[in-house]
Design a protein around this motif. Structure first.
Motif, PDB file in Angstrom:
ATOM      1  N   GLY A 404      63.226  36.579  42.789  1.00 43.65           N
ATOM      2  CA  GLY A 404      64.462  36.047  42.233  1.00 43.65           C
ATOM      3  C   GLY A 404      64.265  34.771  41.439  1.00 43.65           C
ATOM      4  N   GLU A 405      65.335  34.328  40.790  1.00 42.91           N
ATOM      5  CA  GLU A 405      65.313  33.147  39.932  1.00 42.91           C
ATOM      6  C   GLU A 405      64.870  31.906  40.701  1.00 42.91           C
ATOM      7  OE1 GLU A 405      68.491  30.401  37.369  1.00 42.91           O
ATOM      8  OE2 GLU A 405      69.119  32.314  38.252  1.00 42.91           O
ATOM      9  N   GLY A 406      64.020  31.104  40.049  1.00 41.88           N
ATOM     10  CA  GLY A 406      63.609  29.829  40.618  1.00 41.88           C
ATOM     11  C   GLY A 406      62.521  29.918  41.666  1.00 41.88           C
ATOM     12  N   GLU A 407      61.959  31.106  41.889  1.00 38.62           N
ATOM     13  CA  GLU A 407      60.939  31.254  42.925  1.00 38.62           C
ATOM     14  C   GLU A 407      59.540  30.976  42.353  1.00 38.62           C
ATOM     15  OE1 GLU A 407      61.297  31.892  46.201  1.00 38.62           O
ATOM     16  OE2 GLU A 407      63.472  31.746  45.899  1.00 38.62           O
ATOM     17  N   ARG A 408      58.685  30.488  43.225  1.00 41.74           N
ATOM     18  CA  ARG A 408      57.271  30.291  42.872  1.00 41.74           C
ATOM     19  C   ARG A 408      56.406  30.915  43.954  1.00 41.74           C
ATOM     20  NH1 ARG A 408      56.567  23.928  44.557  1.00 41.74           N
ATOM     21  NH2 ARG A 408      58.318  23.660  43.139  1.00 41.74           N
ATOM     22  N   ARG A 409      55.222  31.348  43.553  1.00 40.00           N
ATOM     23  CA  ARG A 409      54.299  31.941  44.516  1.00 40.00           C
ATOM     24  C   ARG A 409      52.872  31.482  44.201  1.00 40.00           C
ATOM     25  NH1 ARG A 409      58.339  32.939  46.638  1.00 40.00           N
ATOM     26  NH2 ARG A 409      59.140  34.915  47.503  1.00 40.00           N
ATOM     27  N   PHE A 410      52.139  31.169  45.268  1.00 38.32           N
ATOM     28  CA  PHE A 410      50.696  30.984  45.147  1.00 38.32           C
ATOM     29  C   PHE A 410      50.033  32.344  45.323  1.00 38.32           C
ATOM     30  CE2 PHE A 410      51.979  26.704  45.928  1.00 38.32           C
ATOM     31  CZ  PHE A 410      51.010  25.912  45.328  1.00 38.32           C
ATOM     32  N   PHE A 411      48.925  32.522  44.659  1.00 31.44           N
ATOM     33  CA  PHE A 411      48.213  33.787  44.816  1.00 31.44           C
ATOM     34  C   PHE A 411      47.707  33.932  46.247  1.00 31.44           C
ATOM     35  CE2 PHE A 411      44.161  36.022  45.093  1.00 31.44           C
ATOM     36  CZ  PHE A 411      44.568  37.285  44.701  1.00 31.44           C
ATOM     37  N   GLU A 412      47.925  35.135  46.801  1.00 30.80           N
ATOM     38  CA  GLU A 412      47.363  35.485  48.103  1.00 30.80           C
ATOM     39  C   GLU A 412      46.698  36.840  47.962  1.00 30.80           C
ATOM     40  OE1 GLU A 412      50.370  35.428  51.061  1.00 30.80           O
ATOM     41  OE2 GLU A 412      50.986  33.363  50.651  1.00 30.80           O
ATOM     42  N   SER A 413      45.644  37.049  48.711  1.00 30.51           N
ATOM     43  CA  SER A 413      44.902  38.308  48.589  1.00 30.51           C
ATOM     44  C   SER A 413      45.778  39.508  48.920  1.00 30.51           C
ATOM     45  CB  SER A 413      43.667  38.292  49.495  1.00 30.51           C
ATOM     46  OG  SER A 413      44.050  38.087  50.845  1.00 30.51           O
ATOM     47  N   ALA A 414      46.805  39.327  49.797  1.00 33.23           N
ATOM     48  CA  ALA A 414      47.699  40.440  50.147  1.00 33.23           C
ATOM     49  C   ALA A 414      48.459  40.926  48.918  1.00 33.23           C
ATOM     50  CB  ALA A 414      48.675  40.003  51.235  1.00 33.23           C
ATOM     51  N   PHE A 415      48.846  39.988  48.027  1.00 31.29           N
ATOM     52  CA  PHE A 415      49.510  40.381  46.783  1.00 31.29           C
ATOM     53  C   PHE A 415      48.596  41.300  45.991  1.00 31.29           C
ATOM     54  CE2 PHE A 415      51.779  36.000  46.642  1.00 31.29           C
ATOM     55  CZ  PHE A 415      52.657  36.426  47.620  1.00 31.29           C
ATOM     56  N   GLU A 416      47.342  40.874  45.878  1.00 33.35           N
ATOM     57  CA  GLU A 416      46.389  41.628  45.073  1.00 33.35           C
ATOM     58  C   GLU A 416      46.201  43.035  45.631  1.00 33.35           C
ATOM     59  OE1 GLU A 416      42.123  40.819  42.914  1.00 33.35           O
ATOM     60  OE2 GLU A 416      42.461  39.950  44.893  1.00 33.35           O
ATOM     61  N   GLU A 417      46.137  43.151  46.977  1.00 33.02           N
ATOM     62  CA  GLU A 417      45.953  44.468  47.585  1.00 33.02           C
ATOM     63  C   GLU A 417      47.146  45.371  47.298  1.00 33.02           C
ATOM     64  OE1 GLU A 417      43.271  45.719  48.965  1.00 33.02           O
ATOM     65  OE2 GLU A 417      42.289  43.832  48.453  1.00 33.02           O
ATOM     66  N   ARG A 418      48.362  44.801  47.383  1.00 29.06           N
ATOM     67  CA  ARG A 418      49.557  45.606  47.118  1.00 29.06           C
ATOM     68  C   ARG A 418      49.599  46.051  45.657  1.00 29.06           C
ATOM     69  NH1 ARG A 418      52.139  41.873  50.674  1.00 29.06           N
ATOM     70  NH2 ARG A 418      53.047  40.687  48.950  1.00 29.06           N
ATOM     71  N   VAL A 419      49.194  45.143  44.758  1.00 32.08           N
ATOM     72  CA  VAL A 419      49.173  45.496  43.337  1.00 32.08           C
ATOM     73  C   VAL A 419      48.164  46.603  43.076  1.00 32.08           C
ATOM     74  CG1 VAL A 419      48.548  44.654  41.029  1.00 32.08           C
ATOM     75  CG2 VAL A 419      49.996  43.268  42.511  1.00 32.08           C
ATOM     76  N   LYS A 420      46.999  46.505  43.706  1.00 29.88           N
ATOM     77  CA  LYS A 420      45.975  47.539  43.532  1.00 29.88           C
ATOM     78  C   LYS A 420      46.451  48.882  44.069  1.00 29.88           C
ATOM     79  CE  LYS A 420      41.866  44.568  43.534  1.00 29.88           C
ATOM     80  NZ  LYS A 420      40.638  44.190  44.274  1.00 29.88           N
ATOM     81  N   GLU A 421      47.112  48.848  45.257  1.00 27.08           N
ATOM     82  CA  GLU A 421      47.618  50.093  45.845  1.00 27.08           C
ATOM     83  C   GLU A 421      48.675  50.725  44.946  1.00 27.08           C
ATOM     84  OE1 GLU A 421      49.001  49.115  49.714  1.00 27.08           O
ATOM     85  OE2 GLU A 421      46.992  48.733  50.531  1.00 27.08           O
ATOM     86  N   ALA A 422      49.568  49.882  44.407  1.00 25.36           N
ATOM     87  CA  ALA A 422      50.612  50.404  43.517  1.00 25.36           C
ATOM     88  C   ALA A 422      50.000  50.998  42.257  1.00 25.36           C
ATOM     89  CB  ALA A 422      51.588  49.284  43.148  1.00 25.36           C
ATOM     90  N   ALA A 423      48.977  50.325  41.729  1.00 21.70           N
ATOM     91  CA  ALA A 423      48.319  50.826  40.519  1.00 21.70           C
ATOM     92  C   ALA A 423      47.630  52.158  40.786  1.00 21.70           C
ATOM     93  CB  ALA A 423      47.310  49.792  40.012  1.00 21.70           C
ATOM     94  N   LEU A 424      47.002  52.287  41.968  1.00 21.12           N
ATOM     95  CA  LEU A 424      46.337  53.542  42.324  1.00 21.12           C
ATOM     96  C   LEU A 424      47.354  54.671  42.460  1.00 21.12           C
ATOM     97  CD1 LEU A 424      43.677  52.348  44.943  1.00 21.12           C
ATOM     98  CD2 LEU A 424      43.228  53.379  42.708  1.00 21.12           C
ATOM     99  N   ALA A 425      48.498  54.353  43.089  1.00 15.40           N
ATOM    100  CA  ALA A 425      49.535  55.371  43.287  1.00 15.40           C
ATOM    101  C   ALA A 425      50.088  55.856  41.950  1.00 15.40           C
ATOM    102  CB  ALA A 425      50.655  54.806  44.157  1.00 15.40           C
ATOM    103  N   ILE A 426      50.346  54.913  41.036  1.00 22.47           N
ATOM    104  CA  ILE A 426      50.870  55.283  39.716  1.00 22.47           C
ATOM    105  C   ILE A 426      49.856  56.139  38.969  1.00 22.47           C
ATOM    106  CG2 ILE A 426      51.525  54.357  37.451  1.00 22.47           C
ATOM    107  CD1 ILE A 426      52.701  51.933  38.975  1.00 22.47           C
ATOM    108  N   GLY A 427      48.595  55.749  39.071  1.00 20.25           N
ATOM    109  CA  GLY A 427      47.549  56.516  38.400  1.00 20.25           C
ATOM    110  C   GLY A 427      47.411  57.914  38.962  1.00 20.25           C
TER     111      GLY A 427
END
Length: 467
Positions: A404-427
């Motif tokens: 949502g608006e005004g939010e900030r996030r630091f990178f965490e490895s869990a984010f990266e894993e979820r992004v990779k899983e989503a990318a694999l599923a789409i592929g």
């Protein structure tokens, strides 16, 4: 007395020919051309030694040559070779109408004559060479300045005057610091003097200033020159590269800068960030997405939107640019790469970024306000290169925008894993559509009141290469 004098030399085809003569011997030279090898002057040239003919009647040469000499009353002769660096270049032939005019006893005088003529010949060539060099320097388009050991200017060529705007009268007796622009450090000049005083050449690009104050650039080499009397002078030879520098600057602007805001683009911030990374200091990369820009563009137009982006860019540079680098990396996205001492400092910087961007903007009496989403990655914890950090910060920014608006996030490895899983599923789904890998399983379901068939539900599975 002497009836005839001539000077001979070989041409490029090794033919021995007269260079000049004085006296009545022009016909003689023509008549002996066919047996020139017998002629005493030619023999002296080949042997590189003085040859004296006291009496032509006793000369050991071909009869035809002897008759030719006697018919012209050349009763005595001598030939004096003239050398340069041990090689005969000319020979002087002299013919007298008296026998024994030249004798072996006169060789000492002839040796002195040879020495004087060779000195004069070499001196004349030196003068001609110096004149040629001086002419070349004067007409050269290269910058040429000669100074004393203490830096006092003693010579400048026309190119120096044309490039710098100073006249010779302005420069002779001055020091080269007259061209100083202030763009070079004391360490630069210290290195220059240490190098040339040690007898070594110094090569660098110099930013100098013309008489009218404009900058010009020289690719310049300074040569130490030690003269025979052990006096040391310095000669500076340079090429005007002002146009090339300006063109290079324009190319750099097109390559590394955002035309709308004037700050770095993605390639530019990648390059500058690389310099900070090379220093092996902890840094933070902030990717900042401006929340609300699409609404401003829609309501006020693209020109107002560009004005807002330029204002935000200036604010970020004024507040944070001196300690790090600021760039615009997408349409509504900025990046800031900042050195930090400890991880907690990145939170303080993130607060400052939000505060700077959140300040109201007034346009035609209306108050415009932006908020941000932010993704943050830290060096070296989240990556060892800018590209790796940018990838991680992009993942964090994506997560912040979803929150949502005004939010900030630091990178965490869990984010990266979820992004990779989503990318694999789409592929996998895309491949299943292309290769018809879907398998459908149908299962009936029944009504509760009478247990009659109500319909079917489908379970869809994807059959991969392992079945």
């Amino acid at each position: 007395g002497i009836r005839f004098v001539w000077i001979g030399a070989s041409d490029k085809k090794e033919h021995f020919k007269p260079v000049t003569y004085c006296g009545d011997g022009e016909k003689y030279l023509e008549s002996v051309a066919s047996f020139i090898e017998e002629e005493p002057t030619y023999r002296a040239y080949v042997a590189n030694r003085i040859i004296v003919n006291p009496d032509t009647t006793e000369l050991d040469v071909a009869e035809a040559l002897k008759r030719e000499m006697l018919s012209r009353s050349y009763l005595s002769s001598c030939a004096v070779p003239l050398s340069k660096e041990g090689e005969t270049v000319y020979v002087l032939g002299m013919y007298a109408e008296e026998p024994y005019y030249f004798q072996e006893e006169t060789k000492d005088v002839l040796y002195e004559l040879r020495h004087d003529l060779e000195f004069a010949l070499n001196r004349l060539e030196d003068l001609q060479r110096n004149k040629l060099i001086a002419s070349a320097l004067e007409n050269s388009t290269s910058w040429v300045v000669i100074t004393e050991r203490d830096g006092t200017i003693t010579y400048v060529n026309d190119a120096v005057c044309q490039i710098s705007g100073y006249s010779r009268q302005d420069l002779i007796g001055q020091n080269p610091r007259i061209f100083k622009s202030g763009h070079h450090t004391q360490d630069f000049y210290r290195s220059l003097w240490e190098t040339i005083l040690s007898g070594q050449e110094f090569h660098a690009t110099f930013a100098n200033r013309r008489k009218d104050g404009e900058l010009f650039y020289l690719e310049q080499t300074i040569y130490p020159i030690e003269l025979p009397n052990r006096t040391v002078k310095f000669m500076s030879v340079g090429r005007d590269i002002t146009r090339e520098v300006h063109l290079s600057s324009e190319v750099e602007k097109l390559t590394f800068y955002d035309p709308a805001t004037g700050i770095l683009n993605l390639d530019g911030i990648r390059f500058k960030a690389g310099e900070l990374i090379n220093k092996k200091k902890m840094c933070a990369l902030f990717l900042v997405d401006l929340y609300g820009m699409s609404l401003i563009n829609k309501n006020y137009g693209i020109q107002v939107g560009d004005m807002v982006l330029s204002l935000i860019a200036k604010r970020l540079q004024d507040e944070l640019g001196e300690s790090g680098v600021v760039g615009r990396v997408a349409s509504d996205e900025f990046a800031l790469f900042m050195p930090i001492v400890k991880e907690e400092e990145s939170i303080i910087l993130a607060d400052r970024i939000e505060e700077v961007i959140g300040e109201p903007i007034y346009f035609e009496g209306e108050r415009l306000k932006l908020s941000v989403n932010m993704g943050i990655a830290l060096y070296p914890m989240d990556g060892s290169s800018f590209n790796q950090l940018h990838e991680k910060a992009s993942i964090a920014l994506s997560s912040a925008k979803k929150a949502g608006e005004g939010e900030r996030r630091f990178f965490e490895s869990a984010f990266e894993e979820r992004v990779k899983e989503a990318a694999l599923a789409i592929g996998l789904v895309s491949r299943a559509v292309e290769e018809d890998l879907f398998i459908f399983y149908y299962q009936p379901y029944f009504r509760g009141e009478d247990i009659g068939l109500a319909g079917f539900e489908a379970l869809v599975r994807i059959r991969d290469k392992d079945g």
